[in-house]
Design a protein around this motif. Structure first.
Motif, PDB file in Angstrom:
ATOM      1  N   ARG A 108     -33.302 -28.849 -53.113  1.00 29.80           N
ATOM      2  CA  ARG A 108     -33.056 -30.403 -53.086  1.00 29.80           C
ATOM      3  C   ARG A 108     -32.309 -30.612 -54.491  1.00 29.80           C
ATOM      4  O   ARG A 108     -32.650 -31.335 -55.552  1.00 29.80           O
ATOM      5  CB  ARG A 108     -34.255 -31.227 -53.296  1.00 29.80           C
ATOM      6  CG  ARG A 108     -35.037 -31.036 -51.940  1.00 29.80           C
ATOM      7  CD  ARG A 108     -36.266 -31.542 -52.051  1.00 29.80           C
ATOM      8  NE  ARG A 108     -36.900 -31.592 -50.528  1.00 29.80           N
ATOM      9  CZ  ARG A 108     -37.026 -32.552 -49.754  1.00 29.80           C
ATOM     10  NH1 ARG A 108     -36.549 -33.701 -50.144  1.00 29.80           N
ATOM     11  NH2 ARG A 108     -37.573 -32.493 -48.673  1.00 29.80           N
TER      12      ARG A 108
ATOM     13  N   THR B 197     -31.507 -34.352 -55.752  1.00 29.02           N
ATOM     14  CA  THR B 197     -32.841 -35.043 -55.589  1.00 29.02           C
ATOM     15  C   THR B 197     -33.231 -35.365 -57.003  1.00 29.02           C
ATOM     16  O   THR B 197     -33.577 -34.573 -57.660  1.00 29.02           O
ATOM     17  CB  THR B 197     -33.899 -34.680 -54.753  1.00 29.02           C
ATOM     18  OG1 THR B 197     -33.249 -34.398 -53.566  1.00 29.02           O
ATOM     19  CG2 THR B 197     -34.915 -35.612 -54.508  1.00 29.02           C
ATOM     20  N   GLU B 198     -33.300 -36.742 -57.335  1.00 23.54           N
ATOM     21  CA  GLU B 198     -33.967 -36.966 -58.846  1.00 23.54           C
ATOM     22  C   GLU B 198     -35.278 -37.440 -58.553  1.00 23.54           C
ATOM     23  O   GLU B 198     -35.881 -38.152 -57.620  1.00 23.54           O
ATOM     24  CB  GLU B 198     -33.298 -38.117 -59.277  1.00 23.54           C
ATOM     25  CG  GLU B 198     -31.954 -37.701 -59.938  1.00 23.54           C
ATOM     26  CD  GLU B 198     -31.382 -38.951 -60.958  1.00 23.54           C
ATOM     27  OE1 GLU B 198     -32.092 -40.097 -60.805  1.00 23.54           O
ATOM     28  OE2 GLU B 198     -30.420 -38.684 -61.694  1.00 23.54           O
TER      29      GLU B 198
ATOM     30  N   ALA C 157     -42.040 -40.132 -54.715  1.00 22.14           N
ATOM     31  CA  ALA C 157     -40.827 -38.917 -55.080  1.00 22.14           C
ATOM     32  C   ALA C 157     -41.203 -38.228 -56.140  1.00 22.14           C
ATOM     33  O   ALA C 157     -40.384 -37.968 -56.880  1.00 22.14           O
ATOM     34  CB  ALA C 157     -39.693 -39.844 -55.489  1.00 22.14           C
TER      35      ALA C 157
ATOM     36  N   ASP D   6     -33.647 -33.291 -61.735  1.00 19.99           N
ATOM     37  CA  ASP D   6     -33.400 -32.972 -60.479  1.00 19.99           C
ATOM     38  C   ASP D   6     -34.182 -31.750 -60.239  1.00 19.99           C
ATOM     39  O   ASP D   6     -34.814 -30.791 -60.847  1.00 19.99           O
ATOM     40  CB  ASP D   6     -32.011 -32.649 -60.530  1.00 19.99           C
ATOM     41  CG  ASP D   6     -31.365 -31.539 -61.454  1.00 19.99           C
ATOM     42  OD1 ASP D   6     -32.277 -30.672 -61.827  1.00 19.99           O
ATOM     43  OD2 ASP D   6     -30.226 -31.217 -61.776  1.00 19.99           O
TER      44      ASP D   6
END
Length: 152
Positions: A40, A43-44, A66, A112
């Protein structure tokens, strides 16, 4: 419905077992988590919420949206190996993290997947270096009486 044994089912279908063959080492678990995060790259992940300074027993139950821990908990192999949940305490216990290592990985402004993976691998390597150093010191201490016996 007709009941068949496993041996009979093999002749008509592919039977897969979801049970892990062997337990992963601490380093293998950390490497797996790092690999999952690397998949990923854009993705943050969210940092800890503001209440992370609560006492540890309250923090250990901390779950947040998240988080990198959610990614680990979504992996069937890590769950089968014993990752009980997606809380901070679950990750610390399962991955064998010290609290400060967990904070190093998880308590940063939006990192990330690749950055988090590097941090996880650094933690795994740090422990390996510590164990190597401890082994060398132990061997050195054990060698002193032996050398004294030979040369003394």
């Amino acid at each position: 419905m007709k009941h068949e044994g496993i041996d009979q089912l093999h002749s008509v279908a592919h039977v897969a077992s979801h049970r892990p063959r062997e337990m992963l080492t601490r380093r293998e678990r950390l490497e797996r988590w790092a690999a999952l995060l690397e998949r990923r790259p854009n993705t943050e992940f969210a940092p800890f919420p503001e209440d992370y300074e609560a006492p540890f027993d309250a923090r250990s139950r901390l779950r947040y949206q998240a988080s990198p821990i959610e990614i680990a908990h979504a992996d069937p192999l890590l769950r089968a190996q014993g990752l009980a949940g997606d809380g901070l305490g679950d990750a610390i216990a399962f991955f064998g993290l010290r609290e400060d290592d967990a904070l190093y990985v998880l308590d940063n402004a939006r990192l990330d997947g690749q950055s988090l993976a590097r941090r996880l691998r650094a933690i795994a390597a740090k422990r390996d270096r510590t164990m190597l150093a401890a082994g060398l010191v132990t061997a050195g201490v054990a060698a002193v009486p032996f050398l004294a016996f030979i040369f003394g």
